[in-house]
Design a protein around this motif. Structure first.
Motif, short mmCIF file in Angstrom:
data_model
loop_
_atom_site.label_atom_id
_atom_site.label_comp_id
_atom_site.label_asym_id
_atom_site.label_seq_id
_atom_site.Cartn_x
_atom_site.Cartn_y
_atom_site.Cartn_z
N LEU A 1 0.82 -1.21 0.00
CA LEU A 1 0.00 0.00 0.00
C LEU A 1 0.86 1.26 0.00
CD1 LEU A 1 -2.87 -0.95 2.50
CD2 LEU A 1 -2.83 -1.17 0.00
N LEU A 2 1.94 1.24 0.77
CA LEU A 2 2.84 2.40 0.79
C LEU A 2 3.47 2.63 -0.57
CD1 LEU A 2 4.66 2.03 4.24
CD2 LEU A 2 3.20 3.93 3.52
N LEU A 3 3.90 1.55 -1.20
CA LEU A 3 4.55 1.69 -2.50
C LEU A 3 3.59 2.28 -3.53
CD1 LEU A 3 7.42 1.04 -3.51
CD2 LEU A 3 6.48 -1.03 -4.53
N ARG B 1 1.78 9.46 -5.63
CA ARG B 1 1.97 10.84 -5.17
C ARG B 1 3.08 11.54 -5.94
NH1 ARG B 1 4.82 11.85 0.46
NH2 ARG B 1 6.60 11.45 -0.93
N ASP B 2 4.19 10.82 -6.15
CA ASP B 2 5.35 11.42 -6.81
C ASP B 2 5.38 11.19 -8.31
OD1 ASP B 2 5.98 12.18 -4.27
OD2 ASP B 2 7.69 10.85 -4.03
N LYS B 3 4.28 10.63 -8.83
CA LYS B 3 4.13 10.41 -10.28
C LYS B 3 5.31 9.64 -10.87
CE LYS B 3 1.18 14.48 -11.05
NZ LYS B 3 0.93 14.74 -9.62
N ILE B 4 5.67 8.56 -10.18
CA ILE B 4 6.76 7.70 -10.64
C ILE B 4 6.20 6.65 -11.60
CG2 ILE B 4 8.49 6.01 -9.91
CD1 ILE B 4 8.77 7.58 -7.32
N ALA B 5 6.77 6.57 -12.76
CA ALA B 5 6.28 5.64 -13.78
C ALA B 5 6.51 4.20 -13.35
CB ALA B 5 7.00 5.91 -15.10
N GLY B 6 5.66 3.31 -13.85
CA GLY B 6 5.84 1.89 -13.61
C GLY B 6 5.21 1.36 -12.35
N ALA B 7 4.24 2.08 -11.80
CA ALA B 7 3.56 1.61 -10.58
C ALA B 7 2.82 0.31 -10.87
CB ALA B 7 2.58 2.67 -10.10
N PRO B 8 2.52 -0.47 -9.84
CA PRO B 8 1.78 -1.72 -10.05
C PRO B 8 0.46 -1.48 -10.78
CG PRO B 8 2.61 -1.59 -7.80
CD PRO B 8 2.86 -0.26 -8.42
N ASP B 9 0.10 -2.42 -11.64
CA ASP B 9 -1.16 -2.31 -12.37
C ASP B 9 -2.35 -2.76 -11.53
OD1 ASP B 9 -0.22 -1.46 -15.11
OD2 ASP B 9 0.97 -3.28 -14.85
N ALA B 10 -2.07 -3.47 -10.46
CA ALA B 10 -3.11 -3.89 -9.51
C ALA B 10 -2.40 -4.24 -8.20
CB ALA B 10 -3.88 -5.10 -10.03
N ILE B 11 -3.06 -3.94 -7.09
CA ILE B 11 -2.48 -4.21 -5.77
C ILE B 11 -3.47 -4.99 -4.92
CG2 ILE B 11 -1.70 -3.17 -3.59
CD1 ILE B 11 -0.57 -0.84 -5.15
N PRO C 1 -1.52 7.95 8.56
CA PRO C 1 -2.43 7.20 7.67
C PRO C 1 -1.78 6.90 6.32
CG PRO C 1 -3.59 9.01 8.74
CD PRO C 1 -2.12 9.21 9.04
N ILE C 2 -2.01 5.70 5.81
CA ILE C 2 -1.51 5.33 4.49
C ILE C 2 -2.50 5.84 3.45
CG2 ILE C 2 -0.88 3.43 2.96
CD1 ILE C 2 -0.20 1.78 5.46
N ALA C 3 -2.06 6.78 2.63
CA ALA C 3 -2.96 7.45 1.69
C ALA C 3 -3.11 6.63 0.41
CB ALA C 3 -2.43 8.85 1.38
N ILE C 4 -3.68 5.45 0.54
CA ILE C 4 -3.82 4.56 -0.61
C ILE C 4 -4.84 5.10 -1.61
CG2 ILE C 4 -5.58 3.11 0.47
CD1 ILE C 4 -2.71 2.11 -2.00
N GLU C 5 -5.65 6.07 -1.19
CA GLU C 5 -6.61 6.66 -2.13
C GLU C 5 -5.91 7.37 -3.29
OE1 GLU C 5 -5.95 9.57 1.27
OE2 GLU C 5 -6.38 7.43 1.07
N ARG C 6 -4.61 7.65 -3.15
CA ARG C 6 -3.86 8.25 -4.25
C ARG C 6 -3.65 7.27 -5.41
NH1 ARG C 6 0.81 9.71 -0.18
NH2 ARG C 6 0.20 11.74 0.65
N TYR C 7 -3.58 5.99 -5.07
CA TYR C 7 -3.29 4.98 -6.09
C TYR C 7 -4.50 4.81 -7.00
CZ TYR C 7 -2.51 0.39 -8.14
OH TYR C 7 -2.39 -0.65 -9.03
#
Length: 205
Positions: A65-67, A73-83, A133-139
């Motif tokens: 969730l943190l990843l 948040r930092d707009k890093i390319a290559g984030a997971p397609d599903a968590i 709080p883990i801001a997973i709503e960003r994902y």
């Protein structure tokens, strides 16, 4: 092994330090940036398809969730397609030193040090202090959350709070509560969990 048996190319990533077959490794000042690099390397592996998912249980769920949150948040390319996250906390937790979880009479036992931190991001603890709080709503991608209703490690209320916050942000996660199950499900509970988990990843990957 579960994913590999069902046709996924699976890579179990070890982010803790030390540990063995009898004792878990430590999670102290682990740089989450290293997970970003590992995820990038996995994506570039010649046998990997275009879509890659991330699954974690307990502290692994926190890691997942943190990843997802930080990369979004930092707009890093290559984030997971599903968590997918099973028995996750809804807040950042403190460092984990396996020695603190041994019996007090064990010669390797050590008291929990509340000053230690579990995670870093870009060389800093900022935004990663315990109880944040883990801001997973960003994902923005598909999310799977599950929790046993009788979890004695981390209350099921943690996942309920994650679910509530996601709904408040217009998200529709797949959420499953396993009645009567503990932090680690029973054999019957595991079978149910695995079926739902595989269905989720088969749908989105």
């Amino acid at each position: 092994m579960l994913f590999a048996v069902h046709g996924f190319l699976a890579f179990p990533y070890g982010y803790s330090s030390g540990g063995n077959a009898w004792n878990a490794g430590h999670i102290i000042d682990y740089p989450l940036d290293r997970s970003v690099e590992a995820f990038k390397a996995l994506r570039e592996f010649q046998f990997v398809d275009e879509r890659v998912g991330l699954y974690g249980l307990s502290r692994g769920a926190e890691h997942a969730l943190l990843l997802g949150s930080l990369m979004a948040r930092d707009k890093i390319a290559g984030a997971p397609d599903a968590i997918a996250a099973h028995s996750p906390p809804d807040v950042v937790c403190g460092a984990f030193d396996a020695r603190g979880f041994r019996d007090a009479g064990d010669p390797g036992w050590q008291a929990w040090d509340v000053s230690k931190r579990a995670w870093t991001w870009q060389g800093s603890h900022e935004g990663l202090l315990p109880t944040t709080p883990i801001a997973i709503e960003r994902y923005p991608g598909p999310l799977f959350l599950s929790h046993g209703t009788q979890d004695r490690m981390w209350s099921v209320e943690m996942t309920k709070r994650l679910e509530k916050r996601l709904h408040e942000h217009g998200r529709s996660p797949a959420v499953h509560y396993y009645e009567g199950e503990d932090h680690i499900p029973s054999s019957v509970g595991q079978n149910k969990h695995y079926e739902l988990l595989l269905d989720f990843f088969l749908k989105y990957l």
